[in-house]
Scaffold this motif. Structure first.
Motif, PDB file in Angstrom:
ATOM      1  N   SER A 130      -7.401  -2.009  -3.434  1.00  0.00           N
ATOM      2  CA  SER A 130      -7.680  -0.849  -4.278  1.00  0.00           C
ATOM      3  C   SER A 130      -7.731   0.427  -3.454  1.00  0.00           C
ATOM      4  O   SER A 130      -8.002   0.403  -2.255  1.00  0.00           O
ATOM      5  N   SER A 131      -7.480   1.549  -4.128  1.00  0.00           N
ATOM      6  CA  SER A 131      -7.676   2.849  -3.479  1.00  0.00           C
ATOM      7  C   SER A 131      -9.156   3.232  -3.538  1.00  0.00           C
ATOM      8  O   SER A 131      -9.588   4.170  -2.884  1.00  0.00           O
ATOM      9  N   GLY A 187       1.366   7.463  -6.097  1.00  0.00           N
ATOM     10  CA  GLY A 187       0.386   8.551  -6.120  1.00  0.00           C
ATOM     11  C   GLY A 187       1.068   9.902  -5.945  1.00  0.00           C
ATOM     12  O   GLY A 187       0.722  10.888  -6.603  1.00  0.00           O
ATOM     13  N   ALA A 197      -5.802   6.618  -8.921  1.00  0.00           N
ATOM     14  CA  ALA A 197      -6.577   5.496  -8.395  1.00  0.00           C
ATOM     15  C   ALA A 197      -5.912   4.205  -8.842  1.00  0.00           C
ATOM     16  O   ALA A 197      -5.291   4.165  -9.900  1.00  0.00           O
ATOM     17  N   ASP A 215       0.975   4.319  -2.591  1.00  0.00           N
ATOM     18  CA  ASP A 215       0.864   5.714  -2.169  1.00  0.00           C
ATOM     19  C   ASP A 215       2.013   6.539  -2.747  1.00  0.00           C
ATOM     20  O   ASP A 215       1.833   7.669  -3.195  1.00  0.00           O
ATOM     21  N   TYR A 262      -3.690   1.415 -12.924  1.00  0.00           N
ATOM     22  CA  TYR A 262      -3.649   2.783 -12.388  1.00  0.00           C
ATOM     23  C   TYR A 262      -4.538   3.665 -13.236  1.00  0.00           C
ATOM     24  O   TYR A 262      -4.562   3.512 -14.456  1.00  0.00           O
ATOM     25  N   ARG A 299       0.830  -1.191   0.000  1.00  0.00           N
ATOM     26  CA  ARG A 299       0.000   0.000   0.000  1.00  0.00           C
ATOM     27  C   ARG A 299       0.876   1.258   0.000  1.00  0.00           C
ATOM     28  O   ARG A 299       0.598   2.228  -0.690  1.00  0.00           O
TER      29      ARG A 299
END
Ligand code: ASP
Length: 593
Positions: A367-368, A344, A356, A341, A395, A337
């Motif tokens: 999933s986000s 992201g 996402a 991030d 993504y 995770r």
């Protein structure tokens, strides 16, 4: 009796045993082994070990004991095999050494500001200040030699194909390549200025009017642009132009030139013909007009999968006419995770409002997106659009179409870097074709040429009617590994069409006359259809050596502030010179360079 033979430092092998030789070069290193002195002498061709023995050559050995790195010497003696077990397989002359009899010191060197015999990291400003020493170092010697071989290959190939190398002037008026000109004041014409060429564009077109049919030049270009990481204010183009070409003719000549260049200079096989994409395909599939085709990971429009989604951000984006662009990372589901991030954060730096992600790992879906949004139907549709399978990560970026694609394209490259998919030893060339004729200036909104104003519209766009942004051009770019190598086009040769284009770009007839009257006049005298291209030589060499900066492939580059810190340029000139030029500067003395 054998004659003493002058040799380079790179040529002796065991076959030369017992030869009487003399070499000249720089002291690369010195070692004293209990009275025996070993000097490695270096020149451009290699390194040769010279051994001084006080028992055979007392005077020379004494002199050798005073040598220091970078002194320049002439040493003579007999070639002999190195004692068994002391050969050096890493260098070409590693089987032999010279048993020195004579030594002459041709010049001494101060201690260099950085070591010359290795490529270790040295502060770049120091390297540029002492560029002549930097250039002695192994990797710059290699780069500059490769550059020579590459340029020679271009000359040989184009010569064999009927091209003439013709020089065009440096002191000219203006070439509209979209940058600022460097201007040069004229002493004989007070108050008047020349400009340095941004490219030989107009002269090469005039050479076609003059009937030379096939022109090329290794051309120096000057553009006074803002300083940016890997730019130089002067750079070199492989510039060419031909008469009566189709787009395919130019493409074939360029592919031949590049393949010959990579084969002869680098020993790399380049496959021709290169891949071809339209500009629209490049933007759609890679989010860039200079796609890196070394790896897949194409972009997908997955908006339809989210029709009626509960995920508010995407629902709102779609309602506002935005798109959702996805890329798939094969095996990406193993990311943590935290890793997602971090990606992201990278995407945000590229301008994404969010990244996402959905991944199907062995232990289920991660999933986000909120769980409620992850319906079976959504997952199935996403898989069918993107081709993702178990273990992959998807993504997604939602935004206006062009923005979302550009960002997804950058994330694609970032992941490509992370996963080592952008191997500098792999050369993936492609052509991007079918560009728009015009685009809008992002700041002013004004219409501007996507290439330059001499580019001919594509068949079907010749009437120049309708929405100018929908018109297509006979403009082609050649791209290597995500870098644009160069652009070209079939040109306008009809003066009326050229006038019309200038008018669309907002030039008044007076401005056209004043700036381009000579070209339009030339077009009245049997100007043949013509077209050409120019490639950035520095960048090609950079890609050949897999380097980081074009300063590594230019003998005397400017620094990142476009200064030459070795000769100290730019600099002030004597007041007398300004006076002669009828120039006055209003820069405060304290602000002067
Ligand atoms: N002069 C153009 C440039 O510098 C190249 C060309 O159209 O041939 O990009």
């Amino acid at each position: 009796m054998n004659q003493t033979r002058r040799i380079t430092c790179g040529e002796l092998t065991a076959k030369d045993e017992s030869s009487d030789v003399q070499l000249r070069g720089w002291v690369n290193s010195t070692r004293d082994h209990g009275g025996l002195i070993f000097i490695d002498v270096r020149d451009r061709f290699g390194i040769t070990q010279v051994v001084f023995d006080p028992r055979n050559a007392g005077e020379a050995t004494e002199l050798a004991s005073t040598l220091r790195s970078e002194d320049v010497v002439a040493a003579g003696g007999l070639v002999r095999r190195r004692p068994a077990g002391t050969e050096n397989a890493k260098i070409a002359t590693g089987e032999i050494e010279i048993a020195a009899q004579t030594l002459e010191i041709l010049n001494r060197s101060k201690t260099p500001p950085f070591p010359i015999h290795t490529d270790g990291d040295v502060d770049e400003s120091l390297r540029l200040r002492y560029r002549y020493l930097d250039l002695r170092r192994p990797h710059l010697q290699r780069n500059i030699e490769l550059r020579h071989r590459a340029v020679k290959a271009v000359r040989d190939y184009l010569d064999a194909n009927g091209f003439l190398e013709i020089e065009t002037p440096m002191l000219i008026k203006q070439t509209p390549e979209g940058a600022r000109d460097f201007v040069v004041p004229s002493r004989l014409h007070p108050g008047a200025f020349y400009a340095l060429p941004q490219s030989p564009q107009l002269f090469k077109q005039l050479l076609m009017v003059a009937g030379f049919q096939r022109y090329f030049q290794i051309a120096r270009c000057f553009r006074d642009e803002d300083t940016r990481a890997d730019r130089q204010p002067e750079f070199t183009q492989i510039d060419l132009e031909t008469t009566f070409p189709t787009q395919d003719d130019i493409i074939a000549v360029m592919e031949g030139t590049l393949a010959h260049m990579f084969r002869t200079a680098l020993g790399a096989q380049v496959h021709t013909p290169f891949a071809r994409l339209t500009h629209a395909e490049a933007m759609r599939d890679y989010g860039s007009d200079k796609p890196d085709l070394r790896f897949g990971m194409k972009l997908h429009d997955v908006g339809s999968a989210f029709a009626g989604t509960e995920f508010k951000i995407f629902a709102n984006a779609l309602a506002a006419g935005k798109v959702i662009i996805a890329i798939v990372e094969s095996g990406g589901a193993i990311r943590s995770r935290r890793d997602f991030d971090a990606l992201g954060v990278t995407a945000a730096a590229f301008g994404a409002k969010g990244l996402a992600w959905i991944a199907r790992a062995a232990d289920g879906i991660k999933s986000s997106l909120p769980k409620s949004a992850l319906t079976d139907q959504l997952l199935a549709t996403l898989r069918s659009i993107t081709g993702a399978s178990d273990g992959d990560a998807i993504y997604m970026v939602a935004d206006d179409a062009a923005v979302a694609r550009t960002i997804a394209g950058k994330v694609r490259l970032h992941i490509g870097d992370e996963k080592g998919l952008r191997d500098p030893k792999v050369f993936a060339f492609c052509w991007v074709l079918d560009f728009p004729l015009f685009e809008r200036d992002e700041e002013t909104g004004a219409l501007q040429p996507a290439h330059h104003p001499f580019t001919a519209p594509a068949p079907g766009s010749e009437s120049l009617e309708g929405d100018p942004l929908m018109l297509r051009a006979q403009h082609y770019d050649v791209v290597l590994n995500g870098m644009e190598l160069g652009s070209g086009s079939i040109r306008i040769h009809d003066p009326n069409m050229q006038r019309k284009i200038f008018a669309m770009l907002g030039y008044t007839p007076e401005q056209v006359e004043q700036r381009f009257g000579f070209l339009l006049e030339a077009f009245e005298y049997g100007a043949p259809p013509h077209g050409g291209i120019a490639l950035g030589l520095d960048r090609i060499i950079l890609l050949m050596v897999g380097g980081e900066s074009i300063r590594e492939v230019i003998a005397f580059p400017k620094n990142q502030r476009f200064q030459d810190v070795m000769v100290n340029a730019p600099t002030q000139v004597e007041p007398g010179i300004l006076k002669e030029l009828h120039l006055r500067t209003d820069v405060e003395p304290s602000r002067r360079a």
